[in-house]
Design a protein around this motif. Structure first.
Motif, mmCIF file in Angstrom:
data_model
loop_
_atom_site.group_PDB
_atom_site.id
_atom_site.type_symbol
_atom_site.label_atom_id
_atom_site.label_comp_id
_atom_site.label_asym_id
_atom_site.label_seq_id
_atom_site.Cartn_x
_atom_site.Cartn_y
_atom_site.Cartn_z
ATOM 1 N N ALA A 1 -7.057 7.490 -21.504
ATOM 2 C CA ALA A 1 -5.730 8.084 -21.583
ATOM 3 C C ALA A 1 -4.784 7.500 -20.538
ATOM 4 O O ALA A 1 -3.629 7.908 -20.448
ATOM 5 C CB ALA A 1 -5.813 9.602 -21.417
ATOM 6 N N GLY A 2 -5.271 6.554 -19.725
ATOM 7 C CA GLY A 2 -4.425 5.913 -18.726
ATOM 8 C C GLY A 2 -4.441 6.567 -17.366
ATOM 9 O O GLY A 2 -3.638 6.208 -16.504
ATOM 10 N N ARG A 3 -5.351 7.518 -17.139
ATOM 11 C CA ARG A 3 -5.433 8.182 -15.833
ATOM 12 C C ARG A 3 -6.274 7.342 -14.877
ATOM 13 O O ARG A 3 -7.381 6.915 -15.223
ATOM 14 C CB ARG A 3 -6.013 9.585 -15.962
ATOM 15 C CG ARG A 3 -5.112 10.562 -16.714
ATOM 16 C CD ARG A 3 -5.748 11.937 -16.771
ATOM 17 N NE ARG A 3 -6.898 11.938 -17.657
ATOM 18 C CZ ARG A 3 -6.881 12.405 -18.925
ATOM 19 N NH1 ARG A 3 -5.754 12.874 -19.436
ATOM 20 N NH2 ARG A 3 -7.979 12.384 -19.649
ATOM 21 N N TYR A 4 -5.767 7.133 -13.660
ATOM 22 C CA TYR A 4 -6.474 6.334 -12.657
ATOM 23 C C TYR A 4 -7.754 7.033 -12.222
ATOM 24 O O TYR A 4 -7.763 8.237 -11.943
ATOM 25 C CB TYR A 4 -5.564 6.105 -11.445
ATOM 26 C CG TYR A 4 -6.267 5.396 -10.304
ATOM 27 C CD1 TYR A 4 -6.524 4.038 -10.368
ATOM 28 C CD2 TYR A 4 -6.683 6.101 -9.178
ATOM 29 C CE1 TYR A 4 -7.181 3.382 -9.330
ATOM 30 C CE2 TYR A 4 -7.327 5.457 -8.130
ATOM 31 C CZ TYR A 4 -7.584 4.095 -8.222
ATOM 32 O OH TYR A 4 -8.231 3.447 -7.203
ATOM 33 N N LEU A 5 -8.846 6.246 -12.137
ATOM 34 C CA LEU A 5 -10.135 6.799 -11.729
ATOM 35 C C LEU A 5 -10.573 6.296 -10.369
ATOM 36 O O LEU A 5 -10.837 7.072 -9.466
ATOM 37 C CB LEU A 5 -11.201 6.459 -12.779
ATOM 38 C CG LEU A 5 -10.975 7.047 -14.177
ATOM 39 C CD1 LEU A 5 -12.063 6.572 -15.137
ATOM 40 C CD2 LEU A 5 -10.929 8.570 -14.125
ATOM 41 N N HIS A 6 -10.684 4.979 -10.205
ATOM 42 C CA HIS A 6 -11.154 4.444 -8.925
ATOM 43 C C HIS A 6 -10.846 2.959 -8.842
ATOM 44 O O HIS A 6 -10.480 2.318 -9.834
ATOM 45 C CB HIS A 6 -12.654 4.687 -8.739
ATOM 46 C CG HIS A 6 -13.521 4.121 -9.825
ATOM 47 N ND1 HIS A 6 -13.934 2.795 -9.849
ATOM 48 C CD2 HIS A 6 -14.059 4.690 -10.939
ATOM 49 C CE1 HIS A 6 -14.682 2.587 -10.913
ATOM 50 N NE2 HIS A 6 -14.775 3.711 -11.590
ATOM 51 N N GLY A 7 -11.002 2.419 -7.625
ATOM 52 C CA GLY A 7 -10.753 1.000 -7.397
ATOM 53 C C GLY A 7 -11.857 0.387 -6.556
ATOM 54 O O GLY A 7 -12.604 1.094 -5.862
ATOM 55 N N THR A 8 -11.959 -0.941 -6.636
ATOM 56 C CA THR A 8 -12.983 -1.681 -5.900
ATOM 57 C C THR A 8 -12.357 -2.912 -5.273
ATOM 58 O O THR A 8 -11.598 -3.629 -5.941
ATOM 59 C CB THR A 8 -14.126 -2.130 -6.838
ATOM 60 O OG1 THR A 8 -14.740 -0.970 -7.414
ATOM 61 C CG2 THR A 8 -15.173 -2.948 -6.097
ATOM 62 N N ASP A 9 -12.662 -3.182 -4.013
ATOM 63 C CA ASP A 9 -12.207 -4.406 -3.354
ATOM 64 C C ASP A 9 -13.127 -5.565 -3.702
ATOM 65 O O ASP A 9 -14.354 -5.426 -3.689
ATOM 66 C CB ASP A 9 -12.200 -4.224 -1.833
ATOM 67 C CG ASP A 9 -11.061 -3.340 -1.351
ATOM 68 O OD1 ASP A 9 -9.984 -3.399 -1.954
ATOM 69 O OD2 ASP A 9 -11.276 -2.583 -0.386
ATOM 70 N N ARG A 10 -12.527 -6.726 -3.967
ATOM 71 C CA ARG A 10 -13.304 -7.939 -4.201
ATOM 72 C C ARG A 10 -12.375 -9.134 -4.011
ATOM 73 O O ARG A 10 -11.367 -9.251 -4.707
ATOM 74 C CB ARG A 10 -13.882 -7.948 -5.608
ATOM 75 C CG ARG A 10 -14.916 -9.041 -5.834
ATOM 76 C CD ARG A 10 -16.166 -8.782 -5.038
ATOM 77 N NE ARG A 10 -16.835 -10.039 -4.685
ATOM 78 C CZ ARG A 10 -17.831 -10.133 -3.844
ATOM 79 N NH1 ARG A 10 -18.291 -9.049 -3.229
ATOM 80 N NH2 ARG A 10 -18.388 -11.292 -3.574
ATOM 81 N N PRO A 11 -12.655 -10.043 -3.071
ATOM 82 C CA PRO A 11 -11.741 -11.148 -2.814
ATOM 83 C C PRO A 11 -11.634 -12.093 -4.006
ATOM 84 O O PRO A 11 -12.639 -12.407 -4.654
ATOM 85 C CB PRO A 11 -12.368 -11.864 -1.606
ATOM 86 C CG PRO A 11 -13.811 -11.457 -1.628
ATOM 87 C CD PRO A 11 -13.831 -10.073 -2.185
ATOM 88 N N ASP A 12 -10.405 -12.503 -4.315
ATOM 89 C CA ASP A 12 -10.132 -13.492 -5.361
ATOM 90 C C ASP A 12 -10.781 -13.106 -6.684
ATOM 91 O O ASP A 12 -11.318 -13.944 -7.400
ATOM 92 C CB ASP A 12 -10.611 -14.882 -4.911
ATOM 93 C CG ASP A 12 -10.016 -15.996 -5.761
ATOM 94 O OD1 ASP A 12 -8.957 -15.781 -6.372
ATOM 95 O OD2 ASP A 12 -10.621 -17.077 -5.825
ATOM 96 N N VAL A 13 -10.717 -11.831 -7.027
ATOM 97 C CA VAL A 13 -11.334 -11.359 -8.261
ATOM 98 C C VAL A 13 -10.352 -11.511 -9.424
ATOM 99 O O VAL A 13 -9.172 -11.202 -9.292
ATOM 100 C CB VAL A 13 -11.787 -9.893 -8.125
ATOM 101 C CG1 VAL A 13 -10.612 -8.944 -7.903
ATOM 102 C CG2 VAL A 13 -12.604 -9.469 -9.336
ATOM 103 N N CYS A 14 -10.826 -12.024 -10.557
ATOM 104 C CA CYS A 14 -9.964 -12.123 -11.727
ATOM 105 C C CYS A 14 -10.736 -11.926 -13.023
ATOM 106 O O CYS A 14 -10.336 -11.166 -13.883
ATOM 107 C CB CYS A 14 -9.220 -13.464 -11.755
ATOM 108 S SG CYS A 14 -7.804 -13.457 -12.876
ATOM 109 N N GLY B 1 -13.653 -15.982 -7.183
ATOM 110 C CA GLY B 1 -13.588 -17.364 -6.717
ATOM 111 C C GLY B 1 -14.684 -17.743 -5.755
ATOM 112 O O GLY B 1 -14.829 -18.927 -5.425
ATOM 113 N N THR B 2 -15.496 -16.778 -5.317
ATOM 114 C CA THR B 2 -16.625 -17.092 -4.429
ATOM 115 C C THR B 2 -17.902 -17.382 -5.209
ATOM 116 O O THR B 2 -18.934 -17.657 -4.615
ATOM 117 C CB THR B 2 -16.897 -15.940 -3.447
ATOM 118 O OG1 THR B 2 -17.512 -14.849 -4.157
ATOM 119 C CG2 THR B 2 -15.620 -15.476 -2.774
#
Length: 356
Positions: free
Chosen positions: A300-313, A327-328
């Motif tokens: 439904a578009g509700r934010y749940l959580h986030g994760t850090d990761r360098p150069d992530v795509c 990129g690592t």
């Protein structure tokens, strides 16, 4: 303009050929995903990746790749050059042999993405006119690899394209005119992105525009099994603006824009590089290589959580959650529990993970 009847008649032999016995994905190591990458000493490759993160195959590319398309039944991958691209390689993943090298017409370049249509008998490529960035879709017979038609994309600067379950084609028209020599953006003050749905004969069936967010370039797409479209955006306006970067849309209905909390939104730096539905279709995620952040929302578009990761795509569905690449050389599984390292390879993954 080529009609559906004429198009399918023109590739009838291709459909028959596709039905003949051919090497399938299971016979090349059963990869779950495809991704372009750069090796430490510089060469560019296309990799097939298994569910455990190991490589099923690694095949050379002539230059940097971006995304591509996988044939629905045969072990064929079309590797697209980074835009403005001049090559698309049709690769037999069983032998590593290049079956065909596709080139755009004079005055046109590829824009990094492609999709198979009509049960694999037709390849569609995202393209734009080098002079004015007008968008078009190239159609190719997947047996002879002959170009058979060209459709207007419905906008300027198309990037990602994706087949819908009903056979139509979704096109992310980014709205940005670019210089074909250096990718310089030429029309930020007047850009007009849209998400267009093309019917089987190339006609425009539906268009989504966001007038209040006209500087939010619609770039990437993910399609759920029921046809629900998730789209990722890249903000070209004021750096301090707080704007949504992911939207959910069913054609003929209003779009839902997913907005995380302000602090979380600012971490993405106005840039979503990939979008995907989870394997169970209950969540949608976006990545930001600029912000080094992955964000997950519910359906439904509700934010749940986030994760850090360098150069992530790179981002793709995994059973209930997602797999991301960076990129690592790392591949990370993201689900309900803490992120887990799936594998690490001595290379730099490029922008996208393509589900097989």
């Amino acid at each position: 303009m080529t009609t559906r009847r004429h198009l399918l008649a023109g590739v009838g032999a291709g459909i028959a050929a596709a039905a003949m016995p051919a090497c399938g994905w299971a016979e090349v190591g059963a990869p779950n995903w495809l991704s372009a990458a750069r090796l430490p000493d510089g060469p560019h490759v296309l990799c097939g990746l298994r569910v455990d993160g190991t490589r099923a195959f690694t095949l050379p590319l002539p230059a940097r790749g971006h995304a591509g398309a996988r044939h629905p039944t045969q072990a064929l991958a079309v590797a697209m050059a980074r835009r403005p691209g001049t090559f698309a390689l049709v690769i037999d993943c069983a032998t590593g042999r290049v079956r065909a090298e596709l080139g755009p017409p004079e005055g046109v370049h590829f824009n990094g993405h492609a999709a198979f249509l009509a049960e694999g008998s037709v390849l569609a490529t995202a393209e734009q006119n080098a002079q004015d960035s007008a968008g078009q879709i190239g159609l190719w017979d997947s047996t002879s690899w002959r170009r058979i038609a060209t459709w207007p994309s419905g906008g300027i600067g198309p990037h990602d394209i994706a087949a819908l379950p009903d056979g139509r084609l979704a096109v992310a028209n980014g709205g940005i005119a670019t210089d074909p020599t250096d990718r310089r953006k030429l029309n930020i003050a007047t850009m007009r992105p849209n998400l267009t749905v093309l019917g089987a004969d190339g006609q425009v069936d539906a268009v989504l525009e966001l007038p209040d967010l006209w500087q939010n370039s619609i770039r990437h797409l993910a399609i759920r099994a029921d046809g629900h479209i998730a789209f990722a955006m890249q903000w070209e306006g004021e750096a301090t603006a707080h704007v949504p970067l992911v939207g959910l849309w069913r054609p003929s209905m209003a779009a839902v824009l997913a907005e995380p909390p302000l602090a979380e939104a600012l971490r993405m730096q106005g840039y979503a590089g990939s979008v995907a539905w989870s394997g169970d279709g209950q969540h949608v995620a976006i990545t930001s290589p600029r912000g080094g952040r992955v964000q997950v929302f519910d359906a439904a578009g509700r934010y749940l959580h986030g994760t850090d990761r360098p150069d992530v795509c790179g981002l793709a569905p995994d059973t209930r959650g997602f797999v991301v690449s960076d990129g690592t050389g790392a591949m990370i599984r993201i689900g309900d529990a803490s992120p887990a390292l799936l594998a690490r390879h001595p290379l730099a993954w490029d922008n996208h993970l393509i589900p097989v």
